[in-house]
Motif scaffolding. Structure first.
Motif, PDB file in Angstrom:
ATOM      1  N   ILE A  22       0.844  -1.197   0.000  1.00 57.54           N
ATOM      2  CA  ILE A  22       0.000   0.000   0.000  1.00 57.54           C
ATOM      3  C   ILE A  22       0.877   1.245   0.000  1.00 57.54           C
ATOM      4  O   ILE A  22       2.070   1.170  -0.271  1.00 57.54           O
ATOM      5  N   ARG A  23       0.291   2.349   0.330  1.00 53.50           N
ATOM      6  CA  ARG A  23       1.003   3.627   0.358  1.00 53.50           C
ATOM      7  C   ARG A  23       2.274   3.540   1.193  1.00 53.50           C
ATOM      8  O   ARG A  23       2.304   2.923   2.251  1.00 53.50           O
ATOM      9  N   ASP A  45       7.153   9.097  -2.519  1.00 51.07           N
ATOM     10  CA  ASP A  45       5.829   8.497  -2.490  1.00 51.07           C
ATOM     11  C   ASP A  45       5.373   8.275  -3.932  1.00 51.07           C
ATOM     12  O   ASP A  45       5.277   9.235  -4.705  1.00 51.07           O
ATOM     13  N   PRO A  46       5.143   7.028  -4.343  1.00 52.01           N
ATOM     14  CA  PRO A  46       4.759   6.754  -5.731  1.00 52.01           C
ATOM     15  C   PRO A  46       3.475   7.478  -6.133  1.00 52.01           C
ATOM     16  O   PRO A  46       2.528   7.551  -5.354  1.00 52.01           O
ATOM     17  N   VAL A  47       3.462   8.004  -7.358  1.00 55.93           N
ATOM     18  CA  VAL A  47       2.282   8.709  -7.865  1.00 55.93           C
ATOM     19  C   VAL A  47       1.625   7.958  -9.023  1.00 55.93           C
ATOM     20  O   VAL A  47       0.624   8.406  -9.559  1.00 55.93           O
ATOM     21  N   SER A  48       2.204   6.809  -9.402  1.00 57.37           N
ATOM     22  CA  SER A  48       1.617   5.976 -10.451  1.00 57.37           C
ATOM     23  C   SER A  48       1.731   4.523 -10.014  1.00 57.37           C
ATOM     24  O   SER A  48       2.535   4.180  -9.130  1.00 57.37           O
ATOM     25  N   GLU A  51       5.247   3.237 -10.551  1.00 58.53           N
ATOM     26  CA  GLU A  51       6.174   3.644  -9.486  1.00 58.53           C
ATOM     27  C   GLU A  51       5.945   2.816  -8.226  1.00 58.53           C
ATOM     28  O   GLU A  51       6.894   2.414  -7.556  1.00 58.53           O
ATOM     29  N   ARG A  52       4.673   2.557  -7.911  1.00 56.56           N
ATOM     30  CA  ARG A  52       4.372   1.748  -6.726  1.00 56.56           C
ATOM     31  C   ARG A  52       4.900   0.326  -6.929  1.00 56.56           C
ATOM     32  O   ARG A  52       5.427  -0.280  -6.005  1.00 56.56           O
ATOM     33  N   ALA A  53       4.781  -0.198  -8.134  1.00 59.83           N
ATOM     34  CA  ALA A  53       5.302  -1.536  -8.427  1.00 59.83           C
ATOM     35  C   ALA A  53       6.819  -1.568  -8.229  1.00 59.83           C
ATOM     36  O   ALA A  53       7.355  -2.539  -7.690  1.00 59.83           O
ATOM     37  N   LEU A  70       0.962  -8.218  -3.834  1.00 59.88           N
ATOM     38  CA  LEU A  70      -0.068  -7.579  -4.647  1.00 59.88           C
ATOM     39  C   LEU A  70       0.041  -6.081  -4.432  1.00 59.88           C
ATOM     40  O   LEU A  70       0.538  -5.629  -3.402  1.00 59.88           O
ATOM     41  N   LEU A  71      -0.459  -5.296  -5.383  1.00 57.75           N
ATOM     42  CA  LEU A  71      -0.387  -3.841  -5.274  1.00 57.75           C
ATOM     43  C   LEU A  71      -1.753  -3.224  -5.061  1.00 57.75           C
ATOM     44  O   LEU A  71      -2.691  -3.541  -5.783  1.00 57.75           O
ATOM     45  N   ASP A  72      -1.834  -2.323  -4.096  1.00 62.32           N
ATOM     46  CA  ASP A  72      -2.978  -1.434  -3.988  1.00 62.32           C
ATOM     47  C   ASP A  72      -2.741  -0.337  -5.016  1.00 62.32           C
ATOM     48  O   ASP A  72      -1.599   0.073  -5.245  1.00 62.32           O
TER      49      ASP A  72
END
Length: 126
Positions: A22-23, A45-48, A51-53, A70-72
């Protein structure tokens, strides 16, 4: 992660384990921890979702976890729905109900309580 990895090793054949990334709790553009500085962890802090992946992959490599991640999405829908920020343990029963909801982490992050819930869930099926 040690206790979660042990649970995964013990029950992973019968229980589907997932980490939901998550965030970011301590991004460079937010609340930075001194421990992160010492360990040379520095993430914006990822914005896409991409980026979160990337952040999730870096986390998985650093922690050397075997548990699938898994990704939120960046709208944080899963974290909001489950009250998962900054971390929380859940067990979903075979019938789809929430069989266990741990307290909010980091102080409520207690893998031993999840282990007990798994044992209870298995005992109720026999």
């Amino acid at each position: 992660m040690g206790e979660l990895e042990e649970l995964y090793d013990r029950h992973g054949v019968d229980v589907a384990f997932f980490i939901v990334y998550i965030r970011e709790a301590h991004p460079e553009d937010g609340w930075v921890l001194a421990d992160n500085r010492r360990e040379e962890i520095a993430l914006l802090d990822p914005v896409s979702l991409d980026e979160r992946a990337g952040a999730a992959e870096a986390c998985a490599l650093r922690l050397a976890t075997k548990i699938p991640i898994l990704l939120d999405d960046v709208d944080d829908a899963v974290a909001s729905a489950y009250g998962g920020w900054p971390d929380r343990l859940y067990l979903i029963g075979r019938d789809g109900r929430v069989a266990f909801q741990g307290e909010v982490g980091p102080f409520g992050f207690k893998p031993e309580e999840l282990a007990s819930a798994i044992e209870t869930e298995f005992a109720s099926r026999t």
